[in-house]
Design a protein around this motif. Structure first.
Motif, PDB file in Angstrom:
ATOM      1  N   UNK A 121       0.824  -1.205   0.000  1.00 23.15           N
ATOM      2  CA  UNK A 121       0.000   0.000   0.000  1.00 23.15           C
ATOM      3  C   UNK A 121       0.862   1.259   0.000  1.00 23.15           C
ATOM      4  N   UNK A 122       0.242   2.347  -0.404  1.00 25.13           N
ATOM      5  CA  UNK A 122       0.807   3.675  -0.189  1.00 25.13           C
ATOM      6  C   UNK A 122       0.193   4.261   1.080  1.00 25.13           C
ATOM      7  N   UNK A 123       0.777   5.345   1.559  1.00 26.40           N
ATOM      8  CA  UNK A 123       0.155   6.049   2.669  1.00 26.40           C
ATOM      9  C   UNK A 123      -1.241   6.535   2.296  1.00 26.40           C
ATOM     10  N   UNK A 124      -1.421   6.911   1.033  1.00 26.22           N
ATOM     11  CA  UNK A 124      -2.730   7.368   0.579  1.00 26.22           C
ATOM     12  C   UNK A 124      -3.781   6.269   0.703  1.00 26.22           C
ATOM     13  N   UNK A 125      -3.373   5.020   0.460  1.00 24.43           N
ATOM     14  CA  UNK A 125      -4.307   3.903   0.622  1.00 24.43           C
ATOM     15  C   UNK A 125      -4.747   3.774   2.081  1.00 24.43           C
ATOM     16  N   UNK A 126      -3.787   3.912   2.999  1.00 27.78           N
ATOM     17  CA  UNK A 126      -4.115   3.841   4.422  1.00 27.78           C
ATOM     18  C   UNK A 126      -5.010   5.015   4.804  1.00 27.78           C
ATOM     19  N   UNK A 127      -4.716   6.177   4.245  1.00 29.42           N
ATOM     20  CA  UNK A 127      -5.514   7.377   4.502  1.00 29.42           C
ATOM     21  C   UNK A 127      -6.983   7.140   4.148  1.00 29.42           C
TER      22      UNK A 127
END
Length: 215
Positions: A121-127
């Motif tokens: 994942x990217x941080x954006x996915x976690x966001x």
């Protein structure tokens, strides 16, 4: 409403990065030091909560579940939910230590928010997933009169920072300038006067390039 965010205690992966090559990320146990950190955090939380009832939302990763168990909050916990949306950022396949280092370097170069880890994942996915969690939590508190007014969230460092980013609409630049809380460090988010407030800021390793702040 009040939300207490707690990062898990020290895990094996925090002291031995090669542990990821032989143990799945979600199964990494706490270290002996980590177990002591969790017990100490429990003392702090019991003092903070008093006799208040709490709804606990816990990442399903072993290190977060064990941290919660060691807090010793007992009858204060009215609801306990294992919440997958609070899990750590998915780093993909970590069996190859060389690839681990490559991914860490690229993530640092391209930014922790937008860089998507290979097979992860990217941080954006976690966001995106923490935004879904926060929206559902606010609805539960608003429409379920039996839901406690205080929620305890036991999660992970980056996940905790992103929960606050969403809550306070921080910029991406500011998010990437913040350090994770230390193990078993907590933050308290309180809703009062029509706005959310953070009890103390996160440490910053640099000033935000866009000049924004946590206030």
């Amino acid at each position: 409403m009040r939300i207490i965010l707690l990062r898990h205690a020290e895990s094996l992966g925090n002291i031995d990065e090669l542990a990821y090559c032989r143990i799945p990320d979600h199964a990494l146990p706490l270290t002996e030091r980590g177990e002591g950190q969790a017990r100490a955090a429990g003392e702090q939380l019991r003092a903070l909560l008093g006799d208040e009832r709490v709804a606990a939302y816990v990442s399903p990763y072993v290190r977060a579940v064990r941290t919660f168990e060691l807090l010793g909050l007992g009858e204060r916990i009215e609801r306990r939910v294992q919440e997958p949306r609070l899990r750590e950022q998915d780093w993909g396949n970590l069996q190859d230590p060389v690839e681990q280092e490559v991914q860490k370097r690229k993530r640092h170069e391209f930014g922790h928010f937008f860089y998507r880890l290979a097979h992860g994942e990217s941080g954006a996915d976690v966001d995106d997933r923490v935004a879904s969690f926060l929206n559902e939590l606010e609805q539960r508190v608003e429409y379920d009169t039996a839901h406690p007014k205080t929620a305890l969230v036991v999660s992970h460092g980056l996940t905790t920072r992103l929960l606050c980013r969403r809550m306070f609409s921080w910029s991406i630049d500011l998010f990437e300038s913040l350090s994770n809380p230390t193990h078993c460090e907590h933050r308290v988010l309180t809703y009062a006067g029509g706005r959310w407030n953070l009890d103390k800021p996160f440490a910053q390793w640099r000033e935000s390039p866009d000049g924004s702040t946590q206030v």
